[in-house]
Design an enzyme around this catalytic site. Structure first.
Site, mmCIF file in Angstrom:
data_model
loop_
_atom_site.group_PDB
_atom_site.id
_atom_site.type_symbol
_atom_site.label_atom_id
_atom_site.label_comp_id
_atom_site.label_asym_id
_atom_site.label_seq_id
_atom_site.Cartn_x
_atom_site.Cartn_y
_atom_site.Cartn_z
ATOM 1 N N ASN A 1 10.640 26.550 14.729
ATOM 2 C CA ASN A 1 11.833 25.707 14.817
ATOM 3 C C ASN A 1 12.865 26.217 13.808
ATOM 4 O OD1 ASN A 1 11.607 24.139 12.225
ATOM 5 N ND2 ASN A 1 9.621 23.679 13.146
ATOM 6 N N ARG A 2 14.011 25.594 13.777
ATOM 7 C CA ARG A 2 15.132 26.146 13.027
ATOM 8 C C ARG A 2 15.226 25.650 11.580
ATOM 9 N NH1 ARG A 2 19.739 24.467 15.298
ATOM 10 N NH2 ARG A 2 20.785 25.774 13.775
#
Ligand code: PMT
Length: 398
Positions: free
Chosen positions: A203-204
Site C-alpha cells: 500500500n502507499r
C-alpha cells in the site's frame, strides 16, 4: 530540535545574534524569523551566517509551501528576542499581520519571549496587561533586566542576557516532558504481503505519520518502540526500531512488545488480505492471459491488542477512509471503532493526494462511544502532538 528565533525591531536585536549562536552551538536547527524592522538593527547576512540558514522575514515569500504556517507548525520551540512592546501587544491580541505573528499563531511549541523596551513602556499598564495575558496562556517571559538602557536612562527594560534567554527556553522545552516514564509502542509504514520472491501486495503508506508520532513521543520524554514496516523515511538513530515487512511479522513484533507498553498507537497501514500461497520461485507468465491469486484474511492485530490490553493501557487505532463526505466518514469510523475495540480511533481521509506520503494530515479522533474528542490539521508532526495529548487525560490521575 527545530527552534524558531523571532527577532523584532529593537536595539537589543544585536544581542539576538548571540541567542542564535548559542542555540546553533548546542546542536539545534535554528530558523530565524525577523520582522522587517529587526533587519534595520541587525543585518540579514550576519543572521544567515550564524544560523547557517536563510532568514525569513516576508509574509509573502514561500507562498507555495505555505511558509506562513509551516515554519510555526514545524517548530519545537519559539524564542522571541527581543520582544518589543508592539510585538507583545500583537501577541496578546493574537494578531498575525507579519510572518512572525503567523508563525507563532500556527505553532503549538513552547513560546519564550524576552521583552526589551524603555522603562516607561515596560511599566505602562497596557504592556503589563499584555504580559499578564501571555503569562496566563503559558508563555514564558524572560526578563527584562534592570540597567543601562539605550539612552542615558537606567531602569527595568534591558533585554535579559542571551545565556539566560537560552537557558529559560531549553527549560521550557524540558518542562514539556509530559510523557516521561511512559512506554509507547508505535507502528508505522505499510505491510507487504509476498506473492513470490520478487513481488508483493502493498500500500502507499510512507511511514511519515507513524514516525512523526514516534519522534514527538520521544521528544516529550516517552520511551518509544517503533515497529517499522517498509518505511520510506529515515528513522533517527535515537529511536528503538523493530523492522518488519509482512502483516504476520508486524503482528508478531507488536504482540511481543505490547504487554510492556503504556500506550499502543497503530498508525501502520496493515493489509487485510494476503496471498494464500507464496510461490517459492518467481511466477512465470508463460502464455497465460490471466493469473488468479487467492487471498485470505490476515489477523486483525488492532482488535486482538485491544482485547488483550493490560490495565491502564491505552490503545489508539487509525482509520484510513476514502469516503469524501465528512458525516459518512465519521459513521464509518464509529462502525470501525466498535469492531476494533480500541480506546480512540484517528480518522483520516486518504486518496491519491492526501493522507498517504504527504507531509500534512487532517484527522478527527473519536472515542469508544463514537464522540469526537479531538481534531487536528497541519503537519504530521503537529497532528502527532495532538494525538499524544489524548494520552494525558487517562494518565492524569495515575
Ligand atoms: O504513512 P503515511 O504515508 O504517513 O500515511 C499515514 C496513514 C494514512 C497510513 C495513517 O495515517 C493511517 O491512516 N494508518 C492506518 C491505515 C490503515 O490500515 O487503516 P485501516 O482503516 O485499514 O485499518 C484500521 C486500523 O486497524 C489501523 O490502525 C490498522 O493499523 C489496523 N489494522 C488493520 C488491518 C489489520 N489486519 N490489522 C490491523 O491492526
Amino acid at each position: 530540535m527545530n527552534v524558531v528565533v523571532g527577532i523584532t525591531g529593537g536595539i537589543a536585536a544585536y544581542k539576538a545574534v548571540s541567542v542564535v549562536r548559542a542555540l546553533v552551538l548546542a546542536g539545534h536547527e535554528v530558523n530565524v524569523v525577523a520582522t522587517p524592522n529587526a533587519l534595520k538593527f541587525v543585518g540579514r547576512p550576519t543572521l544567515e551566517a550564524i544560523s547557517h540558514r536563510p532568514v525569513h522575514s516576508d509574509l509573502y515569500e514561500g507562498v507555495t509551501e505555505v511558509r506562513h504556517v509551516f515554519i510555526g507548525q514545524a517548530a519545537d520551540l519559539i524564542v522571541v528576542a527581543p520582544a518589543t512592546a508592539n510585538t507583545i501587544a500583537k501577541l496578546a491580541a493574537g494578531l498575525a499581520d507579519d510572518l512572525l505573528g503567523n508563525t507563532i499563531l500556527a505553532s503549538t511549541a513552547p513560546l519564550v519571549i524576552a521583552p526589551a523596551m524603555h522603562t516607561e513602556m515596560w511599566e505602562n499598564p497596557a504592556t503589563q496587561a499584555n504580559i499578564a495575558a501571555l503569562r496566563e496562556r503559558g508563555v514564558v517571559i524572560v526578563g527584562p533586566d534592570s540597567g543601562q538602557l539605550t539612552g542615558a536612562d537606567v531602569g527595568p527594560g534591558r533585554m535579559a542576557e542571551p545565556e539566560a534567554i537560552v537557558a529559560a527556553a531549553l527549560r521550557a522545552v524540558a518542562e514539556r516532558s509530559d510523557l516521561v516514564g511512559k512506554r509507547i509502542l508505535v507502528t508505522a509504514g505499510g505491510t507487504r504481503e509476498p506473492i513470490d520472491p520478487v513481488r508483493f501486495i502493498g500500500n502507499r503508506s510512507s511511514g511519515k505519520q507513524g514516525l512523526a508520532i514516534a519522534k514527538a513521543a520521544a521528544a516529550r520524554g516517552a520511551e518509544v518502540t517503533l515497529i517499522a514496516a517498509n518505511l520510506e523515511v529515515a528513522v533517527p538513530a535515537s529511536l528503538t526500531v523493530v523492522r518488519v515487512s509482512s502483516t504476520e511479522e508486524l503482528a508478531a513484533a507488536t504482540t511481543e512488545a505490547a504487554p510492556e507498553a503504556d500506550a499502543i498507537i497503530m498508525a501502520a497501514a496493515v493489509a487485510d488480505y494476503r496471498p494464500e500461497k507464496v510461490s517459492a520461485a518467481k511466477i512465470k507468465k508463460d502464455d497465460a492471459e490471466s493469473l488468479t491469486l487467492r487471498l485470505v484474511r490476515t489477523p486483525d492485530i488492532l482488535s486482538s491488542l485491544s482485547e488483550r490490553r493490560t490495565a491502564g493501557q491505552v490503545v489508539i487505532g487509525f482509520a484510513a477512509e476514502t469516503e469524501p463526505d465528512d458525516a459518512k466518514r465519521l459513521e464509518l469510523g464509529r462502525t470501525k471503532i466498535a469492531r476494533k475495540g480500541c480506546d480512540y480511533l484517528v480518522l483520516n481521509r486518504v486518496g491519491a493526494t492526501e493522507g498517504f506520503a504527504t507531509d500534512r494530515n487532517t484527522v478527527v479522533v473519536i472515542n469508544a462511544a463514537g464522540d469526537i474528542v479531538s481534531e487536528a490539521s497541519g503537519t504530521k508532526q503537529s497532528v502527532a502532538d495532538k494525538i499524544l495529548d489524548l494520552l494525558l487525560t487517562p494518565w492524569s490521575d495515575s
